[in-house]
Design an enzyme around this catalytic site. Sequence first.
Site: not given
Ligand SMILES: Cc1cc2nc3c(=O)[nH]c(=O)nc-3n(C[C@H](O)[C@H](O)[C@H](O)COP(=O)(O)OP(=O)(O)OC[C@H]3O[C@@H](n4cnc5c(N)ncnc54)[C@H](O)[C@@H]3O)c2cc1C
Length: 215
Positions: A39, A42-43
């Site tokens: 990302c 992000c980084d």
């Molecule tokens: C390296 C990196 C750095 C980042 N830095 C930033 C930043 O500085 N600022 C920012 O705003 N955003 C940042 N992001 C983006 C941010 O992390 C994501 O947008 C955010 O976490 C999305 O949230 P979410 O809840 O949709 O999904 P996620 O946080 O991905 O959570 C999804 C969850 O669902 C679980 N899951 C998946 N499939 C299943 C299943 N079949 N059954 C049960 N559980 C399941 C996963 O294990 C996970 O725990 C970054 C992303 C990355 C990769």
Amino acid sequence: IDEEKWIEADSVIISTGASAKWLGIESEQRLNGYGVSACAVCDGFFFKGKEVAIVGAGDTAAEEALYLSKICSQVHMIVRRDEMRASKVMQERVKNTANIKIYWNSETDEVIGDKNVSAVRIKNNKTGEKQEIPVSAFFVAIGHQPNSDIFKGWLDMDEAGYIKTIPGSSKTNIEGVFASGDVQDKIYRQAVTAAGSGCMAALDAERYLGEKGLH
Ligand SMILES: Cc1cc2nc3c(=O)[nH]c(=O)nc-3n(C[C@H](O)[C@H](O)[C@H](O)COP(=O)(O)OP(=O)(O)OC[C@H]3O[C@@H](n4cnc5c(N)ncnc54)[C@H](O)[C@@H]3O)c2cc1C
């Protein structure tokens, strides 16, 4: 859940996120979080004024390379073929940016570094020639995979597998099932937007349950 536990609910919020695609080389995973990132927005700021590399050739890669070019001194863009998949406009913008250098027909051989990224070794897939580029960070921008496989056949999705929600809401095509976060957002994929849409889903679910007299 995990093929073990059965939970019945009157409403469901899906927020399974989207996983970044990786190249699959050992050094990429070993240095993930130590200069390797999926990302740039992000980084990227951690590498202000430094030389960085980015791999990818689509619109997202082009957009992230342009973003990095404003922060970093030099962006080395590694492109597997002799052309990019990105739209023409984005390609032109990348090509016309002085501090983005494109390496055509190139693949990542290894991300080099002991504790942190110090260089990337690339290989020209036409000539076999290898070269090492000193960089402080290595960004992978080859796409994301929404974690929506288990809902296929039930929920409407776009061609990439992102769950479709009714604009301005978290409602899916099934009544009482809501989606929030990255699994339904291929554009922003940020923590703050995911949290915002999570709040929308919670309110939508609460309203749905209230209307049905279920709580
Ligand atoms: C390296 C990196 C750095 C980042 N830095 C930033 C930043 O500085 N600022 C920012 O705003 N955003 C940042 N992001 C983006 C941010 O992390 C994501 O947008 C955010 O976490 C999305 O949230 P979410 O809840 O949709 O999904 P996620 O946080 O991905 O959570 C999804 C969850 O669902 C679980 N899951 C998946 N499939 C299943 C299943 N079949 N059954 C049960 N559980 C399941 C996963 O294990 C996970 O725990 C970054 C992303 C990355 C990769």
